[in-house]
Design an enzyme around this catalytic site. Sequence first.
Site, PDB file in Angstrom:
ATOM      1  N   ASN A  29       0.825  -1.204   0.000  1.00 23.69           N
ATOM      2  CA  ASN A  29       0.000   0.000   0.000  1.00 23.69           C
ATOM      3  C   ASN A  29       0.859   1.253   0.000  1.00 23.69           C
ATOM      4  O   ASN A  29       2.038   1.215   0.326  1.00 23.69           O
ATOM      5  CB  ASN A  29      -1.025   0.003   1.142  1.00 23.69           C
ATOM      6  CG  ASN A  29      -0.476  -0.572   2.419  1.00 23.69           C
ATOM      7  OD1 ASN A  29       0.331   0.063   3.080  1.00 23.69           O
ATOM      8  ND2 ASN A  29      -0.871  -1.805   2.754  1.00 23.69           N
ATOM      9  N   GLY A  46      -7.679  -4.025  -0.666  1.00 24.89           N
ATOM     10  CA  GLY A  46      -8.206  -5.153  -1.434  1.00 24.89           C
ATOM     11  C   GLY A  46      -8.695  -4.904  -2.848  1.00 24.89           C
ATOM     12  O   GLY A  46      -9.523  -5.665  -3.344  1.00 24.89           O
ATOM     13  N   SER A  74      -6.547   1.335   3.286  1.00 23.09           N
ATOM     14  CA  SER A  74      -5.589   0.265   3.578  1.00 23.09           C
ATOM     15  C   SER A  74      -5.593  -0.109   5.055  1.00 23.09           C
ATOM     16  O   SER A  74      -5.715   0.744   5.933  1.00 23.09           O
ATOM     17  CB  SER A  74      -4.197   0.750   3.183  1.00 23.09           C
ATOM     18  OG  SER A  74      -3.213   0.041   3.881  1.00 23.09           O
ATOM     19  N   SER A  75      -5.406  -1.416   5.329  1.00 22.19           N
ATOM     20  CA  SER A  75      -5.410  -1.885   6.724  1.00 22.19           C
ATOM     21  C   SER A  75      -4.226  -1.339   7.512  1.00 22.19           C
ATOM     22  O   SER A  75      -4.241  -1.333   8.733  1.00 22.19           O
ATOM     23  CB  SER A  75      -5.412  -3.415   6.761  1.00 22.19           C
ATOM     24  OG  SER A  75      -4.341  -3.913   5.984  1.00 22.19           O
ATOM     25  N   GLU A  76      -3.189  -0.856   6.804  1.00 29.97           N
ATOM     26  CA  GLU A  76      -2.029  -0.297   7.521  1.00 29.97           C
ATOM     27  C   GLU A  76      -2.090   1.228   7.603  1.00 29.97           C
ATOM     28  O   GLU A  76      -1.072   1.915   7.623  1.00 29.97           O
ATOM     29  CB  GLU A  76      -0.721  -0.758   6.861  1.00 29.97           C
ATOM     30  CG  GLU A  76      -0.467  -2.246   6.951  1.00 29.97           C
ATOM     31  CD  GLU A  76      -0.304  -2.791   8.390  1.00 29.97           C
ATOM     32  OE1 GLU A  76      -0.401  -2.005   9.358  1.00 29.97           O
ATOM     33  OE2 GLU A  76      -0.094  -4.012   8.514  1.00 29.97           O
ATOM     34  N   HIS A  95       4.525   0.662   1.526  1.00 32.22           N
ATOM     35  CA  HIS A  95       4.682  -0.563   2.319  1.00 32.22           C
ATOM     36  C   HIS A  95       4.493  -1.773   1.413  1.00 32.22           C
ATOM     37  O   HIS A  95       3.515  -1.832   0.671  1.00 32.22           O
ATOM     38  CB  HIS A  95       3.659  -0.593   3.453  1.00 32.22           C
ATOM     39  CG  HIS A  95       3.494  -1.950   4.052  1.00 32.22           C
ATOM     40  ND1 HIS A  95       4.551  -2.645   4.584  1.00 32.22           N
ATOM     41  CD2 HIS A  95       2.414  -2.754   4.193  1.00 32.22           C
ATOM     42  CE1 HIS A  95       4.116  -3.817   5.022  1.00 32.22           C
ATOM     43  NE2 HIS A  95       2.820  -3.907   4.790  1.00 32.22           N
ATOM     44  N   HIS A  97       5.529  -6.293   0.873  1.00 38.04           N
ATOM     45  CA  HIS A  97       6.058  -7.564   1.378  1.00 38.04           C
ATOM     46  C   HIS A  97       7.065  -8.090   0.354  1.00 38.04           C
ATOM     47  O   HIS A  97       7.125  -9.300   0.111  1.00 38.04           O
ATOM     48  CB  HIS A  97       4.929  -8.584   1.574  1.00 38.04           C
ATOM     49  CG  HIS A  97       3.814  -8.080   2.444  1.00 38.04           C
ATOM     50  ND1 HIS A  97       2.529  -8.538   2.346  1.00 38.04           N
ATOM     51  CD2 HIS A  97       3.814  -7.152   3.425  1.00 38.04           C
ATOM     52  CE1 HIS A  97       1.768  -7.898   3.230  1.00 38.04           C
ATOM     53  NE2 HIS A  97       2.526  -7.056   3.892  1.00 38.04           N
ATOM     54  N   TYR A 116      26.413  -0.168  -1.541  1.00 33.74           N
ATOM     55  CA  TYR A 116      26.244   1.258  -1.205  1.00 33.74           C
ATOM     56  C   TYR A 116      24.811   1.754  -1.387  1.00 33.74           C
ATOM     57  O   TYR A 116      24.413   2.763  -0.794  1.00 33.74           O
ATOM     58  CB  TYR A 116      27.226   2.120  -2.013  1.00 33.74           C
ATOM     59  CG  TYR A 116      26.789   2.380  -3.432  1.00 33.74           C
ATOM     60  CD1 TYR A 116      27.091   1.498  -4.463  1.00 33.74           C
ATOM     61  CD2 TYR A 116      26.043   3.520  -3.740  1.00 33.74           C
ATOM     62  CE1 TYR A 116      26.673   1.732  -5.753  1.00 33.74           C
ATOM     63  CE2 TYR A 116      25.613   3.764  -5.028  1.00 33.74           C
ATOM     64  CZ  TYR A 116      25.935   2.865  -6.031  1.00 33.74           C
ATOM     65  OH  TYR A 116      25.507   3.101  -7.309  1.00 33.74           O
ATOM     66  N   HIS A 157       7.208  -9.694   8.552  1.00 36.19           N
ATOM     67  CA  HIS A 157       6.140  -9.029   7.817  1.00 36.19           C
ATOM     68  C   HIS A 157       6.638  -8.466   6.479  1.00 36.19           C
ATOM     69  O   HIS A 157       6.288  -9.004   5.431  1.00 36.19           O
ATOM     70  CB  HIS A 157       5.531  -7.931   8.708  1.00 36.19           C
ATOM     71  CG  HIS A 157       4.339  -7.249   8.125  1.00 36.19           C
ATOM     72  ND1 HIS A 157       3.340  -6.706   8.905  1.00 36.19           N
ATOM     73  CD2 HIS A 157       3.997  -6.989   6.842  1.00 36.19           C
ATOM     74  CE1 HIS A 157       2.422  -6.165   8.106  1.00 36.19           C
ATOM     75  NE2 HIS A 157       2.797  -6.331   6.854  1.00 36.19           N
ATOM     76  N   TYR A 210      19.465  13.307  -3.832  1.00 33.23           N
ATOM     77  CA  TYR A 210      18.660  12.463  -4.719  1.00 33.23           C
ATOM     78  C   TYR A 210      17.206  12.950  -4.735  1.00 33.23           C
ATOM     79  O   TYR A 210      16.624  13.221  -3.692  1.00 33.23           O
ATOM     80  CB  TYR A 210      18.703  11.006  -4.264  1.00 33.23           C
ATOM     81  CG  TYR A 210      17.855  10.108  -5.135  1.00 33.23           C
ATOM     82  CD1 TYR A 210      18.348   9.563  -6.302  1.00 33.23           C
ATOM     83  CD2 TYR A 210      16.511   9.894  -4.806  1.00 33.23           C
ATOM     84  CE1 TYR A 210      17.551   8.786  -7.109  1.00 33.23           C
ATOM     85  CE2 TYR A 210      15.706   9.108  -5.616  1.00 33.23           C
ATOM     86  CZ  TYR A 210      16.243   8.558  -6.765  1.00 33.23           C
ATOM     87  OH  TYR A 210      15.440   7.806  -7.563  1.00 33.23           O
TER      88      TYR A 210
HETATM   89 ZN   LIG Z   1       1.795  -5.661   5.213  1.00 32.51          ZN
END
Ligand SMILES: [Zn+2]
Length: 213
Positions: A29, A46, A74-76, A95, A97, A116, A157, A210
Amino acid sequence: MLIQAERELIIEYGQKLITAGLTTGSGGNLSLYNRAENLVAIKPTGIDYFKLTPEDIVVMTIDGEIVDGERTPSSEINIHLGLLKHRPDINAVVHTHSVYAATIACLNWELPAVHYLVGFSGDKVPLAPYATYGTKELAENIIRTIGSYNACLMANHGVVTVGNNLPTAFAVAEEIELVARLYYQTKCIGEPVILSNEEMAVVVKKFKTYGQK
Ligand SMILES: [Zn+2]
């Protein structure tokens, strides 16, 4: 439509998470904060990235009040809003996985300066302690651990990355996944050589410019 440009960037970079191989399906997400308007655009939970329309993107205040959008965010959400609130230098959170970063996180290891490019985060990527997904405790663990780094592994996670804009937060996610893969691969056939703190200080200083050109 409120913060339309931000909504479109969430869709564009959500699709890039898929095409870059950093997530699958509707996983991962992203959020993007318009500080002038005090509104956060965040991916709904979802829904396939390639089916998202600007109307699907949830728009919230930094305190979590939904001001536009029918979808569930989002659940987060706690990680996104918490980081955006605690880091005045950032406006975007990603975020995922992604597999190699998650592999290191499942070992409950930090990611050291094996290459680096870890400088996209800092002199390493720290590891936040485990807490159940979607909880405030998990968000607090990450906020406490990330400090001024631009990436943080999440035990058992995945990984979270931040940036002053969405392309930068995405680039951090992409480069840290590469470094995690290099660390995994070097561990498979030998003992990786880790860059010194002195060298990483030089790299991190160079990286400060950057994304600001
Ligand atoms: Zn997650």
